[in-house]
Design an enzyme around this catalytic site. Structure first.
Site, PDB file in Angstrom:
ATOM      1  N   HIS A   1      68.518  72.208  12.170  1.00 14.01           N
ATOM      2  CA  HIS A   1      68.126  70.910  12.726  1.00 14.01           C
ATOM      3  C   HIS A   1      66.649  70.758  12.365  1.00 14.01           C
ATOM      4  O   HIS A   1      65.814  71.531  12.826  1.00 14.01           O
ATOM      5  CB  HIS A   1      68.336  70.924  14.241  1.00 14.01           C
ATOM      6  CG  HIS A   1      67.862  69.695  14.947  1.00 14.01           C
ATOM      7  ND1 HIS A   1      68.708  68.670  15.317  1.00 14.01           N
ATOM      8  CD2 HIS A   1      66.630  69.315  15.365  1.00 14.01           C
ATOM      9  CE1 HIS A   1      68.025  67.716  15.926  1.00 14.01           C
ATOM     10  NE2 HIS A   1      66.758  68.092  15.971  1.00 14.01           N
TER      11      HIS A   1
ATOM     12  N   HIS B   1      63.103  68.500  11.746  1.00 17.85           N
ATOM     13  CA  HIS B   1      62.285  67.299  11.940  1.00 17.85           C
ATOM     14  C   HIS B   1      61.292  67.187  10.795  1.00 17.85           C
ATOM     15  O   HIS B   1      60.730  68.181  10.355  1.00 17.85           O
ATOM     16  CB  HIS B   1      61.555  67.351  13.284  1.00 17.85           C
ATOM     17  CG  HIS B   1      62.464  66.998  14.428  1.00 17.85           C
ATOM     18  ND1 HIS B   1      62.366  65.828  15.126  1.00 17.85           N
ATOM     19  CD2 HIS B   1      63.525  67.657  14.952  1.00 17.85           C
ATOM     20  CE1 HIS B   1      63.313  65.778  16.052  1.00 17.85           C
ATOM     21  NE2 HIS B   1      64.031  66.881  15.967  1.00 17.85           N
TER      22      HIS B   1
ATOM     23  N   CYS C   1      62.318  64.283  20.215  1.00 17.18           N
ATOM     24  CA  CYS C   1      62.642  64.525  21.614  1.00 17.18           C
ATOM     25  C   CYS C   1      61.543  63.924  22.483  1.00 17.18           C
ATOM     26  O   CYS C   1      60.361  64.153  22.241  1.00 17.18           O
ATOM     27  CB  CYS C   1      62.745  66.028  21.849  1.00 17.18           C
ATOM     28  SG  CYS C   1      62.774  66.471  23.578  1.00 17.18           S
TER      29      CYS C   1
END
Lengths: 319, 319
Positions: free
Chosen positions: A217, A219, A250
């Site tokens: 995952h 970013h 987030c």
């Protein structure tokens, strides 16, 4: 030298990651339309929203309704995020949610408390409860995430050993609870990673769990998102989470500038795979349409590149 | 496995690449201020502007004045672009231009005609004249560029062999004219490259010219800019051209969307080097200030990431 996969699975997180960080609540009709375009792209997994406290994340308050109103395409999983038992129950009882049971590990104690109101060690212990809860519902754990795997805005650099320690704890837990090892997801929640750190992490994780599938995952907070994905693919990693138009972040990750915190862009990731000869089963033009729709919803320029420049197909065909 | 350089040289192209693609002419005072910030960053080479026809590129009409008014910092080279003899003469006679003699090769015939009003083969032959012209002025060729090295918006994919053929022609030319081989620059002028294609090109070029230094000019048109740079560095490439805030693009490159055509962002490139432990001699905070200044001049969000998210120093120090 390199071990690129033939096929890479891309999980779309935009509808959840993307809209929760923005301060506004965007019209549900617009978000339905976006998800419906994404459903037609060939993506096999779309995270639609999250069942979290509407007090803290008001943008996700209508997730249940969203699940009811999207057009489901066969073969696509429509998933949701939850962080506690209450959220999980909501997901279970909501209409049409494809439950993907997951485990979450937090090497950063501060972020763990921000995101879950529990310490790192408490969160670790809680994962055993989650496994049992999933079992009781007849569900198998799908993925285990170690968050802020390279660094944390609250705690700084996260030593690789702490991340591996969480994965080690997980592997033991799987043995103790007699469940198969789920996909191991290295989550660069706050964009502290770089391609070499990713390769070192993947290598060490492979040594520890030779048979396990590894995902990431990523970013793209600081521009290295696709470089990290490329490096990970060169070591055979074949599952990535991304966000249409590069939306995301987030809300509790302590970013100064929300727009900069986004995930890697789904369409840029798919384009890179295409150019590297790696299959994704996803149609780039449909993704670009979805990205432009996303930009129209947000009403501000988004960070995806291919959505603005276009792919190369028309140039190649046009000669 | 990999052969990262200890030090990477980064050449700033923003003041030239960046402002020529925008339709407006931006106030010279603003551009002077930007260049003065860049001068303080530790960058050793800044391309200030171009001596080209003000009829076709009116944004560069005041390049001569720009050179007169910037604050020169010792050890920094302030260079200019020219495309023909007339432009070169202007550069020679202008105040304070650090002439960096270069050669340009165009494997794409169409782009060659658009950019130079001459065919690929004519451009090749002209390079011999340039070498002699430089010699006559007591100058040594600094760099040789092969443009659109991976693909061209007018001609589609450019086969590697055509690019190597231009470099081979150059190497012979250097031998015939008895000059040292300049830096060989693989220029992805229109953003068609990908990290694997870059590695294949670099490998083939190394085989052909084992002792030569290789550099890259990378556009981040489709999001893979830093992935390409990372891949190139892993093969020892230690010279890159980039643009502050990710500005840029050639006005004759046939891009649909100017803003998407930018170079790799200087500050993102420097940040990546820092995180990989590669020295650049450049201060990231000063670059971020320059990038924000650039955004203020353009008056629209630019594509650089670190300029918006910040680096990691403050997080690391804050613990």
């Amino acid at each position: 030298m390199s071990d690129f996969p033939k096929f890479v699975e891309i999980h779309e997180e935009g509808p959840r990651e993307g809209f929760q960080i923005e301060k506004k609540v965007y019209p549900i009709e617009e978000r339905i339309e976006l998800i419906d375009i994404l459903s037609d792209s060939g993506l096999k997994r779309i995270q639609v929203g999250s069942f979290v406290s509407p007090k803290y994340v008001p943008q996700m308050a209508d997730t249940g309704e969203l699940f009811q109103r999207i057009k489901r395409v066969d073969g696509v999983k429509y998933t949701a995020l939850w962080l506690n038992d209450k959220g999980f129950r909501k997901a279970l009882t909501a209409h049409n949610v494809d439950i993907d049971p997951r485990l979450l590990f937090y090497p950063s104690d501060t972020f763990s408390r921000q995101n879950n109101n529990a310490s790192s060690l408490e969160m670790r212990e809680k994962q055993r409860d989650w496994i049992r809860l999933y079992k009781a519902e007849g569900l198998t754990v799908d993925a285990a995430y170690v968050m802020t795997a390279f660094g944390c805005n609250f705690e700084g650099d996260i030593p690789q050993e702490r991340v591996l320690d969480d994965f080690r704890f997980l592997l033991n837990l799987c043995e103790e609870e007699d469940i198969p090892v789920p996909i191991l997801i290295i989550a660069d929640t706050m964009g502290w990673g770089n391609p070499e750190a990713a390769k070192r992490m993947i290598g060490a994780l492979r040594d520890m769990a030779p048979g396990a599938r590894i995902g990431m995952h990523i970013h793209d907070t600081r521009g290295m998102g696709l470089a990290i994905m490329y490096a990970a693919m060169s070591m055979g990693v074949d599952m990535f989470e991304s966000s249409i138009a590069g939306l995301g972040g987030c809300p509790f990750a302590g970013h100064g500038h929300a727009r900069a915190a986004g995930n890697i862009s789904t369409e840029d990731a798919v384009f890179m795979c295409q150019e590297l000869g790696i299959e994704t089963g996803i149609d780039l033009d449909t993704l670009i349409a979805a990205a432009l729709k996303t930009e129209a919803i947000i009403g501000a320029p988004l960070m995806g590149r291919v959505m603005h420049s276009g792919g190369l197909k028309s140039y190649r065909q046009g000669k």
